[in-house]
Structures are given as C-alpha cells and as structure tokens.
Enzyme design. Structure first.
Site, mmCIF file in Angstrom:
data_model
loop_
_atom_site.group_PDB
_atom_site.id
_atom_site.type_symbol
_atom_site.label_atom_id
_atom_site.label_comp_id
_atom_site.label_asym_id
_atom_site.label_seq_id
_atom_site.Cartn_x
_atom_site.Cartn_y
_atom_site.Cartn_z
ATOM 1 N NE ARG A 20 -37.872 -15.812 -43.835
ATOM 2 C CZ ARG A 20 -38.119 -17.086 -43.498
ATOM 3 N NH1 ARG A 20 -37.249 -18.038 -43.729
ATOM 4 N NH2 ARG A 20 -39.272 -17.423 -42.997
ATOM 5 C CB SER B 259 -40.865 -9.524 -42.950
ATOM 6 O OG SER B 259 -42.046 -10.258 -42.857
ATOM 7 C CD GLU C 215 -37.496 -11.470 -44.235
ATOM 8 O OE1 GLU C 215 -37.837 -11.669 -43.059
ATOM 9 O OE2 GLU C 215 -38.175 -11.852 -45.211
HETATM 10 C C1 LIG Z 1 -45.919 -8.462 -49.681
HETATM 11 C C2 LIG Z 1 -44.659 -9.284 -49.530
HETATM 12 C C3 LIG Z 1 -44.676 -10.452 -48.784
HETATM 13 C C4 LIG Z 1 -43.525 -11.226 -48.625
HETATM 14 N N1 LIG Z 1 -43.602 -12.377 -47.889
HETATM 15 C C5 LIG Z 1 -42.510 -13.140 -47.736
HETATM 16 C C6 LIG Z 1 -42.579 -14.356 -46.970
HETATM 17 O O1 LIG Z 1 -43.627 -14.744 -46.472
HETATM 18 N N2 LIG Z 1 -41.447 -15.079 -46.821
HETATM 19 C C7 LIG Z 1 -40.269 -14.702 -47.373
HETATM 20 O O2 LIG Z 1 -39.280 -15.422 -47.208
HETATM 21 N N3 LIG Z 1 -40.176 -13.571 -48.111
HETATM 22 C C8 LIG Z 1 -41.248 -12.782 -48.302
HETATM 23 N N4 LIG Z 1 -41.169 -11.623 -49.026
HETATM 24 C C9 LIG Z 1 -39.879 -11.216 -49.563
HETATM 25 C C10 LIG Z 1 -39.645 -11.598 -51.045
HETATM 26 O O3 LIG Z 1 -40.854 -11.849 -51.696
HETATM 27 C C11 LIG Z 1 -38.729 -12.804 -51.181
HETATM 28 O O4 LIG Z 1 -37.498 -12.559 -50.568
HETATM 29 C C12 LIG Z 1 -38.504 -13.177 -52.653
HETATM 30 O O5 LIG Z 1 -37.786 -14.367 -52.734
HETATM 31 C C13 LIG Z 1 -37.767 -12.079 -53.413
HETATM 32 O O6 LIG Z 1 -37.838 -12.400 -54.782
HETATM 33 P P1 LIG Z 1 -37.483 -11.360 -55.899
HETATM 34 O O7 LIG Z 1 -37.399 -12.086 -57.185
HETATM 35 O O8 LIG Z 1 -38.412 -10.218 -55.848
HETATM 36 O O9 LIG Z 1 -36.018 -10.917 -55.443
HETATM 37 P P2 LIG Z 1 -35.355 -9.465 -55.510
HETATM 38 O O10 LIG Z 1 -36.047 -8.555 -54.559
HETATM 39 O O11 LIG Z 1 -35.236 -9.033 -56.925
HETATM 40 O O12 LIG Z 1 -33.921 -9.797 -54.937
HETATM 41 C C14 LIG Z 1 -33.768 -10.156 -53.580
HETATM 42 C C15 LIG Z 1 -32.291 -10.518 -53.329
HETATM 43 O O13 LIG Z 1 -31.971 -11.676 -54.078
HETATM 44 C C16 LIG Z 1 -30.959 -11.395 -55.044
HETATM 45 N N5 LIG Z 1 -31.366 -12.085 -56.275
HETATM 46 C C17 LIG Z 1 -32.575 -12.012 -56.908
HETATM 47 N N6 LIG Z 1 -32.583 -12.810 -57.976
HETATM 48 C C18 LIG Z 1 -31.352 -13.381 -58.039
HETATM 49 C C19 LIG Z 1 -30.733 -14.300 -58.930
HETATM 50 N N7 LIG Z 1 -31.380 -14.818 -59.981
HETATM 51 N N8 LIG Z 1 -29.455 -14.665 -58.687
HETATM 52 C C20 LIG Z 1 -28.770 -14.171 -57.614
HETATM 53 N N9 LIG Z 1 -29.307 -13.311 -56.736
HETATM 54 C C21 LIG Z 1 -30.574 -12.923 -56.952
HETATM 55 C C22 LIG Z 1 -30.926 -9.887 -55.206
HETATM 56 O O14 LIG Z 1 -29.642 -9.441 -55.578
HETATM 57 C C23 LIG Z 1 -31.313 -9.437 -53.803
HETATM 58 O O15 LIG Z 1 -30.191 -9.463 -52.959
HETATM 59 C C24 LIG Z 1 -42.313 -10.828 -49.218
HETATM 60 C C25 LIG Z 1 -42.292 -9.648 -49.988
HETATM 61 C C26 LIG Z 1 -43.452 -8.889 -50.150
HETATM 62 C C27 LIG Z 1 -43.422 -7.645 -50.996
#
Ligand SMILES: Cc1cc2nc3c(=O)[nH]c(=O)nc-3n(C[C@H](O)[C@H](O)[C@H](O)COP(=O)(O)OP(=O)(O)OC[C@H]3O[C@@H](n4cnc5c(N)ncnc54)[C@H](O)[C@@H]3O)c2cc1C
Length: 334
Positions: free
Chosen positions: A161, A235, A330
């Site tokens: 992670r 999480s 996380e």
């Molecule tokens: C119901 C649910 C289930 C989930 N299950 C999992 C799982 O099983 N495994 C897991 O690993 N995660 C899980 N997650 C967490 C999440 O989905 C992941 O971390 C996902 O990769 C976040 O993507 P996002 O585009 O929404 O990122 P954001 O929430 O928009 O950003 C997350 C982080 O990444 C950075 N970021 C985003 N995009 C960029 C970019 N283009 N360039 C640089 N930095 C960037 C942001 O600044 C922030 O620090 C879950 C979330 C939810 C709501």
C-alpha cells in the site's frame, strides 16, 4: 478553465463538503504546461475518483482532477500485451477491458473504485494481487520542473500500500498514464479463502478469467458498502506489521488473532483488532464503523472530515490501549 472556491463534495466518496481554492479538470497532458507556466500555486493536489481521501479542511491551493483518457496497445505477442492507459481511465473499466480481451493479471483487482492514475500511488491490492506486479512504468508531470518524467517499476519503490508517490514524492507529481504488461496465459490466483470458497459454492474449481472476476465482484459486494449509497473510502487503515519478536509476544496473548507471514515478520488483521476493541457497528453522530466490515468507516450523511478523522483517532487509540498495536492510515488525510 480554473474554477475558484469549488465544492469538492462530489469529488470524494466520503462526501465531505470542503472547498478547493482553485480547481481544474485536466483532459490532456499539454494543458498542464499551460497552467503551470502561467500561474503559481503554493499547494497542488492531484485527484482521481476521490475514493482514498478524507478532506478535513478546505484545500488552499489547486486541486487537479484527472480525466486524461485513452487505452493504447503498445506491443503484443503470443504471451504478453503491453498497454498504456490514461490516468483518468476508471480502474474497474480498465479491468473489464482486460477481461474482455482475455488478458490476465488484474482480475483479482476487479471493482476497486478510482482511476488508473491512482492505482500506483498506493499500489492497490486485493485477494492476493497487487498492481505493482503488472506495472512497467508510470508517466508523471512534475509540478516543480514543469517536465514529464517516466518512472520505471523499480523507481516507483512499491511496497505494501505504498509507493514513492505516497511517500518521498507525495504531491510532487500528477501521474498522467500508466503502462502495464498483462499475460495471455491465465493462471488463477486463488490464494484467498474467500474467493476459493465462493467459487466452490458455484462448483467451479478451474475458473475462467471472467468467472474469477465475477466472483471477486460478488465477494466484494457482499462485504463492502457501495460508496454511492453509503459514503466511505474503503479500508481506513492498513494491516499492521509486527517483527517476529513483537509478533511472538502478541500471539501468545491473543491466540485467536488472524495473521499471515510477511517479509520476515507478520501482518495482523486491522479489521479484527478494531472489532475486538468493540467498534464494529458503532456509530457516533453521523460517522460509524461499518457493521459488516470493521475496517471501513462510513459517513451516514453530513459528517465533516474532522468528525470522521476524530472517530478514526478514537479507534486507533482504543486499539493501541487494548493491544499495544499502532494502526497506520491507508487513506490520505488532508
Ligand atoms: C468501497 C471501496 C473499496 C476499496 N477497496 C480497495 C482495495 O481493495 N484495495 C485497495 O488498494 N484500495 C481500495 N480502495 C481505495 C481506493 O479505491 C484506491 O486507493 C484507489 O486507487 C483510489 O483511486 P482514486 O482515483 O479514487 O484516488 P483518489 O482518492 O482521488 O486519490 C488517492 C491518492 O492518490 C493521489 N492521486 C490520485 N490520482 C493521482 C494522479 N493522477 N497523480 C498523482 N497522484 C494521484 C491523491 O493525491 C491521493 O493522495 C477502496 C475504496 C473504496 C471506496
């Protein structure tokens, strides 16, 4: 166009209502040059789907929402395919695209919310797969030098992670695309009992790529709340790591605790620790600990980021007091 004082409520799955001083949706890498060569910002935050962020206050800088799209096949032979995907592509749609083409490597990561660009940031993982195993390189734009730069898999410094983008170089870059290598020969990863048991119930011992992806989706839907109906960010904490000495003394006291071996030590289940500390299903005001999965904190509606953060700190404190184990976030608290 850059907007001012934009509400971020619809840009984070926790539905926290804060404002960004400036807000921009990027659809093309060239737009980044235009912005950064003309304006200066003391703080920049790249976001995708906002599914791993808790905003505790207004963001006094520029929030860039990534909508850089496109999926290109760069190379393919009988065994592998190399694909470059825009950082704004929806992660699950990318997984479905790979399944449709019979390309293996990310099927256990089905239904993880968010974007392709965020996947390397915390090296997303689920049910025995981690995205670091299929990433060749990550293209990013550096906010300080105004240059695009490519990180090899090694340079991303992936671990559980974590990556360079979540640690040393946090908020220095916006990831613009990610290049993946997927396999044409599929060997199912059934290392997680939850998936294996769900397949057994359907009398499937040798799943196809699609059957495995469908099963992962079913298992996730039975355990995790849908953020569209119950706001959450998955999480909240990572599973804590203990070295062998600390683990031995822990497991002596708590013999029922689930664990798995990890890098010369052990990982405990953060969900189990939280549940044992009495938090599962507990609600304070508009914030709660999800009753089917203690690792998920939910916003029942109208909670502020501060309330969510305070609730999570109460959980951390009581887990520490009960077990002497520190939970690490996380999610990204901002
Ligand atoms: C119901 C649910 C289930 C989930 N299950 C999992 C799982 O099983 N495994 C897991 O690993 N995660 C899980 N997650 C967490 C999440 O989905 C992941 O971390 C996902 O990769 C976040 O993507 P996002 O585009 O929404 O990122 P954001 O929430 O928009 O950003 C997350 C982080 O990444 C950075 N970021 C985003 N995009 C960029 C970019 N283009 N360039 C640089 N930095 C960037 C942001 O600044 C922030 O620090 C879950 C979330 C939810 C709501």
């Amino acid at each position: 166009m850059i907007s001012e004082n934009k509400s971020l409520k619809n840009f984070n799955t926790m539905k926290v209502d804060v404002n960004a001083k400036n807000f921009f949706i990027v659809k093309d890498v060239n737009q980044l040059d235009d912005i950064f060569k003309h304006y200066t910002f003391n703080n920049v935050l790249a976001i995708g789907g906002g599914s791993n962020i808790v905003f505790t206050k207004d963001f006094e800088g520029l929030v860039i929402k990534n909508e850089i799209m496109g999926i290109d096949i760069l190379f393919e032979d009988n065994d592998f395919v190399i694909i470059k995907a825009g950082a704004g592509v929806n992660w699950h749609e990318f997984v479905l695209f790979s399944i449709k083409n019979n390309w293996a490597g990310i099927e256990n990561l089905s239904l993880i919310p968010g974007t392709v660009g965020a996947a390397p940031v915390q090296n997303i993982g689920a049910y025995g797969q981690e995205v670091q195993d299929v990433i060749i390189s990550v293209d990013a734009y550096d906010f300080s030098t105004f240059q695009s730069i490519t990180f090899s898999n090694f340079e991303c410094q992936f671990s559980y992670r974590k990556s360079i983008f979540k640690q040393k170089k946090k908020n220095n870059f916006i990831i613009t695309s990610v290049t993946f290598e997927l396999k044409k020969h599929f060997k199912p990863n059934l290392s997680y009992p939850a998936i294996k048991n769900a397949l057994n119930k359907k009398n499937i011992t040798h799943p196809t790529l699609k059957q495995l992806s469908d099963t992962v989706i079913e298992v996730r839907q039975s355990k995790l709340p849908d953020y569209l109906t119950l706001s959450n960010c998955g999480s909240f904490f990572t599973n804590p790591y203990l070295d062998k000495a600390k683990f031995d003394s822990f497991i002596n006291k708590y013999q029922d605790a689930p664990y798995f071996s990890f890098h010369n030590g052990y990982k405990l289940s953060a969900g189990w620790l939280i549940e044992q500390a009495g938090w599962r299903g507990k609600r304070i005001g508009n914030v709660g600990c999800y009753d089917k999965h203690a690792l998920v904190i939910v916003n029942y509606g109208g909670a502020t980021g501060k309330e969510i953060f305070n609730f999570s700190e109460m959980i951390r404190k009581s887990v520490y007091e009960k077990f002497g184990v520190t939970l690490e976030y996380e999610v990204n608290i901002l």
